[in-house]
Design a protein around this motif. Structure first.
Motif, PDB file in Angstrom:
ATOM      1  N   TYR A  33      -2.940  -9.755  -7.637  1.00 50.33           N
ATOM      2  CA  TYR A  33      -1.603 -10.327  -7.752  1.00 50.33           C
ATOM      3  C   TYR A  33      -1.382 -11.426  -6.712  1.00 50.33           C
ATOM      4  CZ  TYR A  33      -1.021  -5.552  -9.611  1.00 50.33           C
ATOM      5  OH  TYR A  33      -1.180  -4.357 -10.285  1.00 50.33           O
ATOM      6  N   TRP A  34      -0.571 -12.402  -7.086  1.00 48.49           N
ATOM      7  CA  TRP A  34      -0.025 -13.345  -6.124  1.00 48.49           C
ATOM      8  C   TRP A  34       1.492 -13.173  -6.075  1.00 48.49           C
ATOM      9  CZ3 TRP A  34      -2.558 -15.530  -2.449  1.00 48.49           C
ATOM     10  CH2 TRP A  34      -3.868 -16.004  -2.635  1.00 48.49           C
ATOM     11  N   TYR A  35       2.013 -13.101  -4.837  1.00 54.91           N
ATOM     12  CA  TYR A  35       3.444 -13.043  -4.591  1.00 54.91           C
ATOM     13  C   TYR A  35       3.833 -14.178  -3.662  1.00 54.91           C
ATOM     14  CZ  TYR A  35       3.771  -8.163  -6.260  1.00 54.91           C
ATOM     15  OH  TYR A  35       3.766  -7.008  -7.015  1.00 54.91           O
ATOM     16  N   LYS A  36       5.098 -14.582  -3.787  1.00 56.51           N
ATOM     17  CA  LYS A  36       5.694 -15.536  -2.855  1.00 56.51           C
ATOM     18  C   LYS A  36       6.843 -14.813  -2.159  1.00 56.51           C
ATOM     19  CE  LYS A  36       8.428 -19.820  -2.961  1.00 56.51           C
ATOM     20  NZ  LYS A  36       8.946 -20.900  -3.844  1.00 56.51           N
ATOM     21  N   GLN A  37       6.924 -14.984  -0.851  1.00 61.31           N
ATOM     22  CA  GLN A  37       7.997 -14.336  -0.122  1.00 61.31           C
ATOM     23  C   GLN A  37       8.678 -15.325   0.808  1.00 61.31           C
ATOM     24  OE1 GLN A  37       6.921 -11.038   2.477  1.00 61.31           O
ATOM     25  NE2 GLN A  37       8.900 -10.048   2.132  1.00 61.31           N
ATOM     26  N   LYS A  38       9.953 -15.532   0.588  1.00 68.79           N
ATOM     27  CA  LYS A  38      10.766 -16.345   1.481  1.00 68.79           C
ATOM     28  C   LYS A  38      11.325 -15.436   2.581  1.00 68.79           C
ATOM     29  CE  LYS A  38      11.905 -20.269   0.216  1.00 68.79           C
ATOM     30  NZ  LYS A  38      11.300 -21.586   0.554  1.00 68.79           N
ATOM     31  N   ALA A  39      11.758 -16.078   3.647  1.00 73.85           N
ATOM     32  CA  ALA A  39      12.235 -15.329   4.824  1.00 73.85           C
ATOM     33  C   ALA A  39      13.373 -14.377   4.444  1.00 73.85           C
ATOM     34  CB  ALA A  39      12.698 -16.293   5.904  1.00 73.85           C
ATOM     35  N   LYS A  40      13.244 -13.146   4.889  1.00 76.03           N
ATOM     36  CA  LYS A  40      14.272 -12.112   4.738  1.00 76.03           C
ATOM     37  C   LYS A  40      14.538 -11.757   3.277  1.00 76.03           C
ATOM     38  CE  LYS A  40      16.297 -13.239   9.172  1.00 76.03           C
ATOM     39  NZ  LYS A  40      17.487 -13.472   9.996  1.00 76.03           N
ATOM     40  N   LYS A  41      13.552 -12.005   2.409  1.00 73.68           N
ATOM     41  CA  LYS A  41      13.649 -11.639   1.001  1.00 73.68           C
ATOM     42  C   LYS A  41      12.464 -10.755   0.641  1.00 73.68           C
ATOM     43  CE  LYS A  41      17.169 -14.371  -0.044  1.00 73.68           C
ATOM     44  NZ  LYS A  41      18.466 -13.842  -0.513  1.00 73.68           N
ATOM     45  N   PRO A  42      12.566  -9.987  -0.443  1.00 73.00           N
ATOM     46  CA  PRO A  42      11.405  -9.211  -0.879  1.00 73.00           C
ATOM     47  C   PRO A  42      10.376 -10.123  -1.547  1.00 73.00           C
ATOM     48  CG  PRO A  42      13.213  -8.909  -2.407  1.00 73.00           C
ATOM     49  CD  PRO A  42      13.754  -9.728  -1.275  1.00 73.00           C
TER      50      PRO A  42
ATOM     51  N   SER B  30       8.325   6.141 -13.061  1.00 71.48           N
ATOM     52  CA  SER B  30       7.216   7.101 -13.063  1.00 71.48           C
ATOM     53  C   SER B  30       6.702   7.355 -11.651  1.00 71.48           C
ATOM     54  CB  SER B  30       6.078   6.583 -13.944  1.00 71.48           C
ATOM     55  OG  SER B  30       5.647   5.313 -13.493  1.00 71.48           O
ATOM     56  N   SER B  31       6.940   6.426 -10.755  1.00 74.56           N
ATOM     57  CA  SER B  31       6.572   6.620  -9.348  1.00 74.56           C
ATOM     58  C   SER B  31       7.339   5.613  -8.507  1.00 74.56           C
ATOM     59  CB  SER B  31       5.068   6.402  -9.123  1.00 74.56           C
ATOM     60  OG  SER B  31       4.735   5.040  -9.286  1.00 74.56           O
ATOM     61  N   LEU B  32       7.450   5.902  -7.234  1.00 79.05           N
ATOM     62  CA  LEU B  32       8.031   4.952  -6.291  1.00 79.05           C
ATOM     63  C   LEU B  32       7.123   4.868  -5.077  1.00 79.05           C
ATOM     64  CD1 LEU B  32      11.886   5.653  -6.230  1.00 79.05           C
ATOM     65  CD2 LEU B  32      10.721   3.653  -7.138  1.00 79.05           C
ATOM     66  N   GLN B  33       7.029   3.676  -4.534  1.00 79.82           N
ATOM     67  CA  GLN B  33       6.262   3.465  -3.306  1.00 79.82           C
ATOM     68  C   GLN B  33       7.202   2.986  -2.201  1.00 79.82           C
ATOM     69  OE1 GLN B  33       4.921   1.608  -6.306  1.00 79.82           O
ATOM     70  NE2 GLN B  33       4.194   3.682  -6.664  1.00 79.82           N
ATOM     71  N   TRP B  34       6.847   3.310  -0.981  1.00 79.45           N
ATOM     72  CA  TRP B  34       7.529   2.777   0.201  1.00 79.45           C
ATOM     73  C   TRP B  34       6.522   1.975   1.005  1.00 79.45           C
ATOM     74  CZ3 TRP B  34      12.635   2.937   1.511  1.00 79.45           C
ATOM     75  CH2 TRP B  34      13.459   3.828   0.809  1.00 79.45           C
ATOM     76  N   TYR B  35       6.965   0.787   1.435  1.00 75.65           N
ATOM     77  CA  TYR B  35       6.152  -0.101   2.261  1.00 75.65           C
ATOM     78  C   TYR B  35       6.933  -0.433   3.531  1.00 75.65           C
ATOM     79  CZ  TYR B  35       3.437  -1.199  -2.002  1.00 75.65           C
ATOM     80  OH  TYR B  35       2.660  -1.137  -3.134  1.00 75.65           O
ATOM     81  N   ARG B  36       6.182  -0.720   4.590  1.00 82.71           N
ATOM     82  CA  ARG B  36       6.783  -1.297   5.798  1.00 82.71           C
ATOM     83  C   ARG B  36       6.141  -2.657   6.044  1.00 82.71           C
ATOM     84  NH1 ARG B  36       6.446   2.493  10.319  1.00 82.71           N
ATOM     85  NH2 ARG B  36       4.309   1.796  10.642  1.00 82.71           N
ATOM     86  N   GLN B  37       6.990  -3.626   6.355  1.00 81.43           N
ATOM     87  CA  GLN B  37       6.488  -4.980   6.576  1.00 81.43           C
ATOM     88  C   GLN B  37       7.012  -5.498   7.906  1.00 81.43           C
ATOM     89  OE1 GLN B  37       7.722  -7.989   3.744  1.00 81.43           O
ATOM     90  NE2 GLN B  37       5.917  -9.240   4.165  1.00 81.43           N
ATOM     91  N   GLU B  38       6.094  -6.029   8.697  1.00 79.94           N
ATOM     92  CA  GLU B  38       6.477  -6.673   9.951  1.00 79.94           C
ATOM     93  C   GLU B  38       6.492  -8.181   9.733  1.00 79.94           C
ATOM     94  OE1 GLU B  38       4.647  -5.132  13.446  1.00 79.94           O
ATOM     95  OE2 GLU B  38       4.342  -3.166  12.547  1.00 79.94           O
ATOM     96  N   THR B  84      10.381  -0.377  13.961  1.00 81.19           N
ATOM     97  CA  THR B  84      11.095  -1.596  13.581  1.00 81.19           C
ATOM     98  C   THR B  84      10.340  -2.342  12.496  1.00 81.19           C
ATOM     99  OG1 THR B  84      12.181  -1.863  15.724  1.00 81.19           O
ATOM    100  CG2 THR B  84      11.829  -3.864  14.443  1.00 81.19           C
ATOM    101  N   GLY B  85      11.070  -2.812  11.490  1.00 83.72           N
ATOM    102  CA  GLY B  85      10.435  -3.562  10.407  1.00 83.72           C
ATOM    103  C   GLY B  85      11.310  -3.572   9.173  1.00 83.72           C
ATOM    104  N   LEU B  86      10.760  -4.179   8.129  1.00 87.04           N
ATOM    105  CA  LEU B  86      11.435  -4.217   6.831  1.00 87.04           C
ATOM    106  C   LEU B  86      10.832  -3.114   5.971  1.00 87.04           C
ATOM    107  CD1 LEU B  86      13.295  -5.712   4.779  1.00 87.04           C
ATOM    108  CD2 LEU B  86      11.287  -7.081   4.163  1.00 87.04           C
ATOM    109  N   GLY B 100      12.740  -3.399  -4.294  1.00 87.20           N
ATOM    110  CA  GLY B 100      14.092  -3.490  -3.794  1.00 87.20           C
ATOM    111  C   GLY B 100      14.183  -4.627  -2.784  1.00 87.20           C
ATOM    112  N   LYS B 101      15.402  -4.941  -2.347  1.00 86.06           N
ATOM    113  CA  LYS B 101      15.578  -6.045  -1.409  1.00 86.06           C
ATOM    114  C   LYS B 101      15.264  -5.653   0.031  1.00 86.06           C
ATOM    115  CE  LYS B 101      18.784  -8.715  -4.192  1.00 86.06           C
ATOM    116  NZ  LYS B 101      20.090  -9.409  -4.280  1.00 86.06           N
ATOM    117  N   GLY B 102      15.077  -4.370   0.267  1.00 87.70           N
ATOM    118  CA  GLY B 102      14.623  -3.925   1.575  1.00 87.70           C
ATOM    119  C   GLY B 102      15.733  -3.518   2.516  1.00 87.70           C
TER     120      GLY B 102
END
Lengths: 111, 109
Positions: A33-42, B30-38, B84-86, B100-102
């Motif tokens: 997959y390729w995704y694009k992410q802008k600041a403070k967005k998913p 059918s499933s959900l995932q959780w991610y953390r992003q720095e 700390t993170g998104l 989701g938007k996080g």
């Protein structure tokens, strides 16, 4: 090994340049997959490759051109980009329908 | 259209406190995932929940999938600055994964 690698880490390009982003995984995953992410967005989905064939294009402008040379590699060719295309570009791969593994991303700046 | 709504959008708390963040939808997943992003990095997969009512623990993090598979929660016990993170939840939609938007979490030392 659950690693997805992306190169380069950072890229600055002018609006007339042509460049490519690269992504590699050795987990035997069949979807990439390729995704694009802008600041403070998913992350926003751009393209999905399944078994090396393009299966989803989320109406991405033609200045972005994906390529999947083999099951481990995914490229994103860039040409005539606009400043608003500046973002973090993320590659991901998955084997199951449930989980995606992301690379560290390429920070792209278009000047 | 399937949507995932996360709440709160932002959360800033002191180190050592407990917190819960939520991921809700009107649709069944059918499933959900959780991610953390720095910042400046890719999302890191924390957990996948598949069965309604399922509870999974990852050290101080507890994840729960709702009985109806429409919602999930993430509870952190004794939060640390390294948390700390998104935090993003994601679920498989009709033909692709939906994010989701996080929740942007900031733990103050």
């Amino acid at each position: 090994d659950t690693e997805v690698t992306q190169t380069p880490k950072h890229l600055v390009m002018g609006m007339t340049n042509k460049k490519s982003l690269k992504c590699e995984q050795h987990m035997g995953h069949r979807a990439m997959y390729w995704y694009k992410q802008k600041a403070k967005k998913p992350p926003e989905l751009m393209f999905v490759y399944s078994y090396e064939k393009l299966s989803i294009n989320e109406s991405v402008p033609s200045r972005f051109s994906p390529e999947c040379p083999n099951s481990s590699l995914l490229n994103l060719h860039l040409h005539a980009l606009q400043p608003e295309d500046s973002a973090l570009y993320l590659c991901a791969s998955s084997q199951t329908r449930y989980e995606q593994y992301f690379g560290p991303g390429t920070r792209l700046t278009v000047t | 259209t399937q949507l995932l709504e996360q709440s709160p959008q932002f959360l800033s708390i002191q180190e050592g406190e407990n917190l819960t963040v939520y991921c809700n939808s009107s649709s069944v997943f059918s499933s959900l995932q959780w991610y953390r992003q720095e910042p400046g990095e890719g999302p890191v997969l924390l957990v996948t929940v598949v069965t309604g009512g399922e509870v999974k623990k990852l050290k101080r993090l507890t994840f729960q999938f709702g009985d109806a598979r429409k919602d999930s929660s993430l509870h952190i016990t004794a939060a640390q600055p390294g948390d700390t993170g998104l935090y993003l939840c994601a679920g498989r939609g009709d033909d692709k994964i939906i994010f989701g938007k996080g929740t942007r979490l900031h733990i103050l030392p």
